[in-house]
Design a protein around this motif. Structure first.
Motif, PDB file in Angstrom:
ATOM      1  N   PHE A 345       0.839  -1.200   0.000  1.00 17.67           N
ATOM      2  CA  PHE A 345       0.000   0.000   0.000  1.00 17.67           C
ATOM      3  C   PHE A 345       0.872   1.247   0.000  1.00 17.67           C
ATOM      4  CE2 PHE A 345      -3.098  -3.056   1.472  1.00 17.67           C
ATOM      5  CZ  PHE A 345      -4.297  -2.594   0.975  1.00 17.67           C
ATOM      6  N   GLU A 346       0.479   2.264  -0.751  1.00 17.40           N
ATOM      7  CA  GLU A 346       1.153   3.557  -0.706  1.00 17.40           C
ATOM      8  C   GLU A 346       0.804   4.258   0.611  1.00 17.40           C
ATOM      9  OE1 GLU A 346       3.260   4.997  -2.745  1.00 17.40           O
ATOM     10  OE2 GLU A 346       3.270   3.357  -4.197  1.00 17.40           O
ATOM     11  N   ALA A 347       1.772   4.984   1.179  1.00 16.68           N
ATOM     12  CA  ALA A 347       1.547   5.649   2.466  1.00 16.68           C
ATOM     13  C   ALA A 347       0.403   6.648   2.377  1.00 16.68           C
ATOM     14  CB  ALA A 347       2.826   6.342   2.936  1.00 16.68           C
ATOM     15  N   ASP A 348       0.368   7.462   1.296  1.00 17.88           N
ATOM     16  CA  ASP A 348      -0.685   8.465   1.163  1.00 17.88           C
ATOM     17  C   ASP A 348      -2.053   7.821   1.019  1.00 17.88           C
ATOM     18  OD1 ASP A 348       1.269  10.330   1.360  1.00 17.88           O
ATOM     19  OD2 ASP A 348       1.059  11.139  -0.683  1.00 17.88           O
ATOM     20  N   THR A 349      -2.101   6.697   0.312  1.00 14.76           N
ATOM     21  CA  THR A 349      -3.383   5.997   0.143  1.00 14.76           C
ATOM     22  C   THR A 349      -3.871   5.464   1.488  1.00 14.76           C
ATOM     23  OG1 THR A 349      -2.745   5.349  -2.102  1.00 14.76           O
ATOM     24  CG2 THR A 349      -4.543   4.107  -1.053  1.00 14.76           C
ATOM     25  N   MET A 350      -2.943   4.842   2.220  1.00 15.79           N
ATOM     26  CA  MET A 350      -3.298   4.317   3.541  1.00 15.79           C
ATOM     27  C   MET A 350      -3.803   5.432   4.452  1.00 15.79           C
ATOM     28  SD  MET A 350      -2.123   4.017   6.954  1.00 15.79           S
ATOM     29  CE  MET A 350      -0.353   4.308   6.884  1.00 15.79           C
ATOM     30  N   LEU A 351      -3.143   6.598   4.430  1.00 16.50           N
ATOM     31  CA  LEU A 351      -3.545   7.715   5.278  1.00 16.50           C
ATOM     32  C   LEU A 351      -4.901   8.269   4.864  1.00 16.50           C
ATOM     33  CD1 LEU A 351      -0.138   9.612   5.636  1.00 16.50           C
ATOM     34  CD2 LEU A 351      -1.371   8.380   7.431  1.00 16.50           C
ATOM     35  N   ALA A 352      -5.165   8.334   3.567  1.00 15.91           N
ATOM     36  CA  ALA A 352      -6.460   8.820   3.083  1.00 15.91           C
ATOM     37  C   ALA A 352      -7.583   7.899   3.535  1.00 15.91           C
ATOM     38  CB  ALA A 352      -6.442   8.952   1.572  1.00 15.91           C
ATOM     39  N   ILE A 353      -7.321   6.594   3.549  1.00 12.72           N
ATOM     40  CA  ILE A 353      -8.327   5.614   3.980  1.00 12.72           C
ATOM     41  C   ILE A 353      -8.578   5.743   5.483  1.00 12.72           C
ATOM     42  CG2 ILE A 353      -8.749   3.147   4.306  1.00 12.72           C
ATOM     43  CD1 ILE A 353      -7.228   2.703   1.650  1.00 12.72           C
ATOM     44  N   VAL A 354      -7.488   5.833   6.271  1.00 10.37           N
ATOM     45  CA  VAL A 354      -7.630   5.957   7.742  1.00 10.37           C
ATOM     46  C   VAL A 354      -8.369   7.235   8.100  1.00 10.37           C
ATOM     47  CG1 VAL A 354      -6.389   6.210   9.913  1.00 10.37           C
ATOM     48  CG2 VAL A 354      -5.590   4.558   8.217  1.00 10.37           C
ATOM     49  N   ALA A 355      -8.005   8.356   7.450  1.00 13.73           N
ATOM     50  CA  ALA A 355      -8.664   9.646   7.742  1.00 13.73           C
ATOM     51  C   ALA A 355     -10.135   9.585   7.373  1.00 13.73           C
ATOM     52  CB  ALA A 355      -7.971  10.771   6.979  1.00 13.73           C
ATOM     53  N   ALA A 356     -10.475   8.866   6.297  1.00 18.60           N
ATOM     54  CA  ALA A 356     -11.877   8.731   5.901  1.00 18.60           C
ATOM     55  C   ALA A 356     -12.661   8.010   6.985  1.00 18.60           C
ATOM     56  CB  ALA A 356     -11.962   7.971   4.584  1.00 18.60           C
ATOM     57  N   ALA A 357     -12.063   6.938   7.523  1.00 17.54           N
ATOM     58  CA  ALA A 357     -12.738   6.168   8.572  1.00 17.54           C
ATOM     59  C   ALA A 357     -12.904   6.967   9.849  1.00 17.54           C
ATOM     60  CB  ALA A 357     -11.960   4.886   8.840  1.00 17.54           C
ATOM     61  N   GLU A 358     -11.888   7.736  10.211  1.00 16.73           N
ATOM     62  CA  GLU A 358     -11.897   8.479  11.480  1.00 16.73           C
ATOM     63  C   GLU A 358     -12.589   9.834  11.368  1.00 16.73           C
ATOM     64  OE1 GLU A 358     -11.009   7.004  14.075  1.00 16.73           O
ATOM     65  OE2 GLU A 358      -8.981   6.184  14.071  1.00 16.73           O
ATOM     66  N   GLY A 359     -12.997  10.230  10.162  1.00 15.86           N
ATOM     67  CA  GLY A 359     -13.466  11.589   9.915  1.00 15.86           C
ATOM     68  C   GLY A 359     -14.641  12.033  10.753  1.00 15.86           C
ATOM     69  N   ASN A 360     -15.568  11.129  11.057  1.00 15.71           N
ATOM     70  CA  ASN A 360     -16.773  11.518  11.795  1.00 15.71           C
ATOM     71  C   ASN A 360     -16.698  11.210  13.281  1.00 15.71           C
ATOM     72  OD1 ASN A 360     -18.167  12.468   9.486  1.00 15.71           O
ATOM     73  ND2 ASN A 360     -18.660  10.351   8.918  1.00 15.71           N
ATOM     74  N   SER A 361     -15.569  10.717  13.735  1.00 10.76           N
ATOM     75  CA  SER A 361     -15.417  10.377  15.152  1.00 10.76           C
ATOM     76  C   SER A 361     -14.958  11.594  15.952  1.00 10.76           C
ATOM     77  CB  SER A 361     -14.402   9.245  15.318  1.00 10.76           C
ATOM     78  OG  SER A 361     -14.166   8.996  16.693  1.00 10.76           O
ATOM     79  N   THR A 362     -15.427  11.691  17.203  1.00 11.44           N
ATOM     80  CA  THR A 362     -15.008  12.797  18.094  1.00 11.44           C
ATOM     81  C   THR A 362     -13.924  12.341  19.073  1.00 11.44           C
ATOM     82  OG1 THR A 362     -16.778  12.249  19.661  1.00 11.44           O
ATOM     83  CG2 THR A 362     -17.259  13.900  17.965  1.00 11.44           C
ATOM     84  N   HIS A 363     -13.472  11.101  18.943  1.00 13.94           N
ATOM     85  CA  HIS A 363     -12.435  10.586  19.842  1.00 13.94           C
ATOM     86  C   HIS A 363     -11.135  11.369  19.632  1.00 13.94           C
ATOM     87  CE1 HIS A 363      -9.560   7.827  21.724  1.00 13.94           C
ATOM     88  NE2 HIS A 363     -10.601   7.282  22.337  1.00 13.94           N
ATOM     89  N   PRO A 364     -10.402  11.674  20.713  1.00 15.83           N
ATOM     90  CA  PRO A 364      -9.146  12.446  20.570  1.00 15.83           C
ATOM     91  C   PRO A 364      -8.159  11.815  19.596  1.00 15.83           C
ATOM     92  CG  PRO A 364      -9.789  12.315  22.880  1.00 15.83           C
ATOM     93  CD  PRO A 364     -10.732  11.435  22.137  1.00 15.83           C
ATOM     94  N   VAL A 365      -8.078  10.483  19.595  1.00 17.37           N
ATOM     95  CA  VAL A 365      -7.161   9.808  18.664  1.00 17.37           C
ATOM     96  C   VAL A 365      -7.599  10.052  17.226  1.00 17.37           C
ATOM     97  CG1 VAL A 365      -6.327   7.569  17.848  1.00 17.37           C
ATOM     98  CG2 VAL A 365      -6.427   8.050  20.304  1.00 17.37           C
ATOM     99  N   ALA A 366      -8.897   9.935  16.966  1.00 21.59           N
ATOM    100  CA  ALA A 366      -9.421  10.147  15.612  1.00 21.59           C
ATOM    101  C   ALA A 366      -9.157  11.568  15.148  1.00 21.59           C
ATOM    102  CB  ALA A 366     -10.920   9.849  15.590  1.00 21.59           C
ATOM    103  N   LYS A 367      -9.375  12.538  16.026  1.00 26.71           N
ATOM    104  CA  LYS A 367      -9.148  13.936  15.655  1.00 26.71           C
ATOM    105  C   LYS A 367      -7.680  14.196  15.349  1.00 26.71           C
ATOM    106  CE  LYS A 367     -11.500  17.165  17.774  1.00 26.71           C
ATOM    107  NZ  LYS A 367     -12.066  18.031  18.834  1.00 26.71           N
TER     108      LYS A 367
END
Length: 623
Positions: A345-367
């Motif tokens: 996996f490309e690093a940028d692709t992996m980060l885009a996927i993780v940010a998409a998953a965490e985008g609606n969470s209010t957890h400090p880690v997600a933010k």
């Protein structure tokens, strides 16, 4: 000028009388005329002092500056030295008012610096907004604050998220977002919209009111030097009074044994009066407390609140500083330290996927993850079918692919293979899997405060080399943080009782003076035990702030070194004043006893020393 009207009248009459004497005015040469003229000049400035002296006698306080000045002035009138008798009271009165003005100016500067509460609150009553004095607003009522206005009382945020300028309370220049249900404190400024706040504390019990009270009451806690000088003055004044009596009596006794010795009572009385004037301890008694108050004021301008002059003294003797970790050396919020992709996996692709998953969470880690990805200029992908898995993470679909984002337990549960070492990493790890295949991970840790390393370096520059970290966090995390900041000793996995035990060990070492800096309620026992307890007051717990001796309003650990420097400057100025006062007084006392110094010189020396000491004390306030 109104407060100096009496002194101006007295000064005009005194100067006029001296001028007529030098000009040999015939009508002024009569003894009773001169006496009456100077008596009128004496009354405006002398009567208040005489009243104070009589009041002290009534309270059986026989030796004080009021008695010294009264005896000196009345004695000067008795021997016919009328101008000098008036001058004693005139310059004493002017000096006292200068001293009072200096203290009041210092007090006012501190209050003006801190008291930023508005004078009017907009209260929502009966469906309309009415102006009300904040002190009259009841707990439970709602106040409205427009953009750019200050919050008048502590309360709870109503409505949606809004940005607030919190610099008046924390010293932080960046605005802070406050969400519905979170606390809003008096003195904060609404930045971007009209907000409504439900009042949760009365006006006189707000966080800012408590800070003001701490500063205003700080002068009641006297420093050891200040207490010593006050005790010394109680002994010093009767001693010098007794010496003044001996200056009159001993030559008389000597004249009885030596008939050839010419004893003139008025001459020796004059010397005794000069001795009394210069011995007045005003410069010490007033300028030293003013010095400590100046130090408290100077610290307040840096966002540091000393709860008394005794703590200004105590912090100068500190040779060991112990820090709590979370909220003291670190910001108490997560920050992405590393990001690694795997399995092609490309690093940028992996980060885009993780940010998409965490985008609606209010957890400090997600933010923290979303913030990190956006700062790298990567846009999160579109998400569908998001499902939260408590204690594990999230399951979502991104571009039709099944994505898992969370901790290693989430991958274990779903049978996804990942690098074995990730499960034992002490920091927080966020792992990602796409369609059942491990895609990479992010490593997060509590971010150090921007000035944490500078704080350690500044303390070492002050020869405070024994610096430690005590934390309940994992030992590996605490050790890593300490090493990055240049701290040699770090203790993790500690309970509050373990912190107390470690501090007791340190204090048991001979000559060890320990300051502890913390912010949480769990730090309260250690703050109370330390020689100097320092609380991070911006976002620290109420318990920590109440128990601490020093409060850092800006939450910046580097301000501890600033506090030490201000304490040392204050102590140096105080001892300069002591040396100046004693040095000048000793010289003029000796000269007066031998008849070299006149009462004019004694008056100017006494008032001059007091004013120089006051000016030196005020100098602290510009630090």
């Amino acid at each position: 000028m109104k407060q100096y009207v009496k002194e101006i009248v007295s000064f005009i009459l005194l100067v006029s009388g001296i001028g007529m004497t030098w000009g040999n005015a015939a009508w002024f040469g009569e003894g009773h005329v001169r006496a009456m003229w100077y008596a009128v000049a004496f009354l405006p400035v002398g009567l208040p002092v005489l009243r104070e002296a009589v009041g002290c006698l009534w309270e059986r306080e026989y030796f004080n500056e009021f008695m010294l000045m009264s005896v000196a002035a009345l004695g000067a009138f008795y021997i016919g030295e009328y101008p000098e008798g008036v001058a004693v009271m005139l310059f004493y009165s002017v000096g006292e008012k200068f001293q009072d003005a200096a203290v009041e100016r210092a007090r006012s500067r501190v209050k003006a610096l801190l008291d930023v509460r508005p004078e009017v609150a907009a209260v929502v009553r009966g469906g309309s907004v009415v102006a009300e004095v904040p002190a009259n607003v009841q707990v439970g009522e709602t106040v409205e604050v427009k953009a750019g206005e200050r919050v008048p009382l502590d309360g709870v945020m109503l409505g949606e998220t809004a940005a607030f300028n919190t610099s008046a309370l924390t010293g932080e220049s960046l605005p802070r977002d406050i969400r519905q249900g979170e606390s809003v404190l008096a003195g904060m400024i609404a930045m971007d919209r009209v907000v409504r706040v439900r009042v949760m504390r009365p006006y006189d019990r707000s966080e800012l009111a408590r800070v003001l009270e701490m500063v205003q009451n700080a002068t009641e806690r006297k420093a050891p030097t200040e207490l010593f000088i006050r005790r010394f003055a109680r002994v010093y004044t009767p001693v010098v009074t007794g010496l003044a009596v001996l200056i009159v009596l001993l030559p008389f006794i000597y004249s009885l044994a030596q008939p050839g010795f010419a004893y003139v009572f008025d001459d020796w009385l004059y010397r005794a009066l000069v001795f009394l004037v210069i011995s007045c301890p005003c410069a010490l008694v007033v300028s030293i407390p003013l010095g400590y108050f100046g130090g408290i004021g100077a610290a307040s301008r840096h966002g540091i609140l000393f709860k008394g002059g005794n703590y200004l003294d105590a912090i100068t003797r500190v040779n060991t500083v112990v820090f709590d970790k979370t909220g003291t050396l670190t910001r108490g919020e997560f920050e992405v330290r590393e990001a690694h992709a795997g399995n092609g996996f490309e690093a940028d692709t992996m980060l885009a996927i993780v940010a998409a998953a965490e985008g609606n969470s209010t957890h400090p880690v997600a933010k923290a993850v979303v913030r990190y990805v956006r700062l790298r200029g990567i846009e999160p992908l579109a998400v569908t079918d998001a499902k939260e898995l408590p204690g594990h993470g999230l399951s979502v679909r991104v571009d039709g692919r099944e994505v898992l984002v969370g901790n290693t337990r989430l991958l274990d549960t779903n049978g996804v293979t990942y690098p074995a070492g990730l499960a034992s990493v002490p920091e927080t790890v966020v792992v990602c899997a796409v369609d059942g295949v491990y895609a990479g991970y992010l490593l997060l840790a509590d971010a150090p405060k921007e000035d944490a390393a500078d704080a350690v370096a500044a303390l070492k520059s002050l020869n405070i080399n024994n610096i430690e970290v005590l934390s309940g966090d994992k030992q590996a995390i605490v050790t890593k943080l300490a090493k990055s900041l240049g701290i040699d000793k770090a203790y993790g996995d500690l309970l509050p009782a373990d912190k107390v035990a470690r501090l007791e060990e340190l204090k048991a070492e001979p000559g060890r003076k320990v300051a502890f800096a913390g912010d949480g309620i769990n730090d309260a026992p250690v703050l109370a035990l330390a020689d100097v307890g320092i609380a991070m007051g911006g976002l620290g717990s109420d318990a920590a702030i109440e128990i601490a001796d020093v409060v850092i309003q800006t939450d910046q650990p580097s301000k501890i070194a600033t506090a030490v420097k201000i304490g040392k400057v204050t102590r140096r100025v105080v001892w300069q004043n002591i040396a100046l006062a004693f040095g000048v007084k000793l010289v003029v006392l000796v000269l007066g006893a031998f008849g070299v110094a006149t009462m004019w010189e004694a008056v100017f020396a006494d008032v001059g020393v007091a004013l120089l000491a006051i000016l030196n004390a005020i100098r602290i306030q510009v630090k």
